[in-house]
Design a protein around this motif. Sequence first.
Motif, PDB file in Angstrom:
ATOM      1  N   ARG A 164      -7.897 -76.914  57.601  1.00 31.04           N
ATOM      2  CA  ARG A 164      -8.308 -78.103  58.361  1.00 31.04           C
ATOM      3  C   ARG A 164      -9.209 -78.995  57.518  1.00 31.04           C
ATOM      4  NH1 ARG A 164     -11.369 -76.260  63.340  1.00 31.04           N
ATOM      5  NH2 ARG A 164     -12.169 -74.717  61.862  1.00 31.04           N
TER       6      ARG A 164
ATOM      7  N   LEU B   5     -11.485 -83.991  63.402  1.00 35.00           N
ATOM      8  CA  LEU B   5     -11.013 -82.694  62.893  1.00 35.00           C
ATOM      9  C   LEU B   5      -9.508 -82.826  62.744  1.00 35.00           C
ATOM     10  CD1 LEU B   5     -12.581 -79.849  65.073  1.00 35.00           C
ATOM     11  CD2 LEU B   5     -13.511 -80.919  63.051  1.00 35.00           C
TER      12      LEU B   5
ATOM     13  N   HIS C 290     -16.294 -80.534  73.206  1.00 35.17           N
ATOM     14  CA  HIS C 290     -16.786 -81.552  72.258  1.00 35.17           C
ATOM     15  C   HIS C 290     -15.841 -82.733  72.101  1.00 35.17           C
ATOM     16  CE1 HIS C 290     -14.654 -79.852  68.422  1.00 35.17           C
ATOM     17  NE2 HIS C 290     -13.913 -79.670  69.495  1.00 35.17           N
TER      18      HIS C 290
ATOM     19  N   VAL D 238     -14.044 -85.885  68.013  1.00 34.99           N
ATOM     20  CA  VAL D 238     -15.055 -85.059  68.695  1.00 34.99           C
ATOM     21  C   VAL D 238     -16.467 -85.587  68.499  1.00 34.99           C
ATOM     22  CG1 VAL D 238     -13.588 -83.001  68.462  1.00 34.99           C
ATOM     23  CG2 VAL D 238     -15.394 -83.446  66.750  1.00 34.99           C
ATOM     24  N   LEU D 239     -17.349 -85.115  69.358  1.00 38.76           N
ATOM     25  CA  LEU D 239     -18.779 -85.429  69.263  1.00 38.76           C
ATOM     26  C   LEU D 239     -19.410 -84.516  68.215  1.00 38.76           C
ATOM     27  CD1 LEU D 239     -19.552 -85.312  73.099  1.00 38.76           C
ATOM     28  CD2 LEU D 239     -19.515 -87.396  71.682  1.00 38.76           C
TER      29      LEU D 239
ATOM     30  N   LEU E  67     -22.064 -82.097  67.055  1.00 38.10           N
ATOM     31  CA  LEU E  67     -23.015 -81.233  67.780  1.00 38.10           C
ATOM     32  C   LEU E  67     -23.908 -80.513  66.782  1.00 38.10           C
ATOM     33  CD1 LEU E  67     -20.486 -79.524  70.231  1.00 38.10           C
ATOM     34  CD2 LEU E  67     -21.853 -81.576  70.651  1.00 38.10           C
TER      35      LEU E  67
ATOM     36  N   ALA F 183     -16.901 -75.933  71.022  1.00 34.36           N
ATOM     37  CA  ALA F 183     -16.538 -76.865  69.936  1.00 34.36           C
ATOM     38  C   ALA F 183     -15.441 -76.286  69.043  1.00 34.36           C
ATOM     39  CB  ALA F 183     -17.793 -77.150  69.096  1.00 34.36           C
TER      40      ALA F 183
HETATM   41  N1  LIG Z   1     -18.146 -80.977  67.080  1.00 36.76           N
HETATM   42  C1  LIG Z   1     -18.706 -80.586  65.858  1.00 36.76           C
HETATM   43  N2  LIG Z   1     -19.942 -80.981  65.544  1.00 36.76           N
HETATM   44  C2  LIG Z   1     -20.483 -80.628  64.366  1.00 36.76           C
HETATM   45  N3  LIG Z   1     -19.827 -79.890  63.458  1.00 36.76           N
HETATM   46  C3  LIG Z   1     -18.582 -79.446  63.714  1.00 36.76           C
HETATM   47  C4  LIG Z   1     -17.937 -78.624  62.649  1.00 36.76           C
HETATM   48  C5  LIG Z   1     -18.433 -78.503  61.364  1.00 36.76           C
HETATM   49  N4  LIG Z   1     -17.601 -77.689  60.655  1.00 36.76           N
HETATM   50  N5  LIG Z   1     -16.645 -77.274  61.495  1.00 36.76           N
HETATM   51  C6  LIG Z   1     -15.571 -76.346  61.047  1.00 36.76           C
HETATM   52  C7  LIG Z   1     -14.643 -77.137  60.142  1.00 36.76           C
HETATM   53  C8  LIG Z   1     -14.792 -77.057  58.777  1.00 36.76           C
HETATM   54  C9  LIG Z   1     -13.912 -77.779  57.966  1.00 36.76           C
HETATM   55  C10 LIG Z   1     -12.903 -78.535  58.483  1.00 36.76           C
HETATM   56  C11 LIG Z   1     -12.798 -78.606  59.861  1.00 36.76           C
HETATM   57  F1  LIG Z   1     -11.840 -79.357  60.386  1.00 36.76           F
HETATM   58  C12 LIG Z   1     -13.663 -77.900  60.702  1.00 36.76           C
HETATM   59  C13 LIG Z   1     -16.810 -77.830  62.710  1.00 36.76           C
HETATM   60  C14 LIG Z   1     -17.969 -79.795  64.935  1.00 36.76           C
HETATM   61 CL1  LIG Z   1     -16.382 -79.273  65.356  1.00 36.76          CL
END
Ligand SMILES: Nc1ncnc(-c2cnn(Cc3cccc(F)c3)c2)c1Cl
Length: 289
Positions: free
Chosen positions: A19, A38, A79, A101-102, A104, A223
């Motif tokens: 991802r 994402l 989220h 997404v928001l 968080l 999330a």
């Molecule tokens: N709503 C959120 N708020 C803050 N941080 C995150 C967050 C950070 N890292 N990841 C995992 C990840 C790492 C690499 C590629 C990806 F698409 C996802 C999720 C989220 Cl989902």
Amino acid sequence: MTAPQELPGWRHVSSGKVRELYVPAGVDDVASASELLLVASDRVSAYDFALEPPIPGKGELLTRLSRFWFDRIADVPNHLVAPDTDGTPVPESVAARSMHVLPLAMFPVECVVRGYLVGSGWAEYRETQSVCGVPLPAGLSEGDRLPEPIYTPAYKAPQGEHDENISFEQTVELVGRDDAEALRERSLRVYGEAAAIALEHDVVIADTKFEFGRDTDGTIRIADEVLTSDSSRYWDARSGNRTDSFDKQIVRDWLSANWDRQGTPPVLPQEIVERTAARYAELIERLGA
Ligand SMILES: Nc1ncnc(-c2cnn(Cc3cccc(F)c3)c2)c1Cl
């Protein structure tokens, strides 16, 4: 691995195995962003390798799985940015395989829930008749359903390292008792509800891994990806080999017959790619996602 896709209006900040994470262009980092994107690639990972070639449609099908479950988990806020919110437009090219997404404040806890005795849990049970310190009844066999789902959290390791199983009391030290209990209660409840819905479609969710974060109002939101076959073990209750992965077993079986686990895995043949893509589509169709 190919360079992450350039997306108009967005800047790439982080890559997972399969991802990509983007912030709006002009924003420095996740912490100062008001929205995130994402994007799920079509890559499939096994044995900690991102395999080649990508599986056409996988990113879209896993995004549909997350959306399907977010819609059904009504009693825990998530989220996702509401569709009508005006924010940075999501490029058409990735809309079907991305989530807006928001941002968080993420808890450093991987909230793992296990409903069945399998994988590292089975190995540990044979030694200690417990999993992650949770005592279990004697006489269970590999793949058995547990009397009750168990919460076995892990400390969220930096990208690319393995998470480290910790006790519930250690999560209390990490995030405080109120939040530790909130994460455990939400994880067990969401897993229980989703596993019951999946079983109605002859699909077993053997275990899963949730991530939670707190928004700027202080609300705890579920999330990341939710109950996808990348974050969960999905089995086909109609299959003879019950504990085979619904979508990855074809790849795993081919790799174990064609790779000695030395160096990087061989490129998957087209027939394996096509059969795997069909399994992802069958999972979505089976659930009605
Ligand atoms: N709503 C959120 N708020 C803050 N941080 C995150 C967050 C950070 N890292 N990841 C995992 C990840 C790492 C690499 C590629 C990806 F698409 C996802 C999720 C989220 Cl989902």
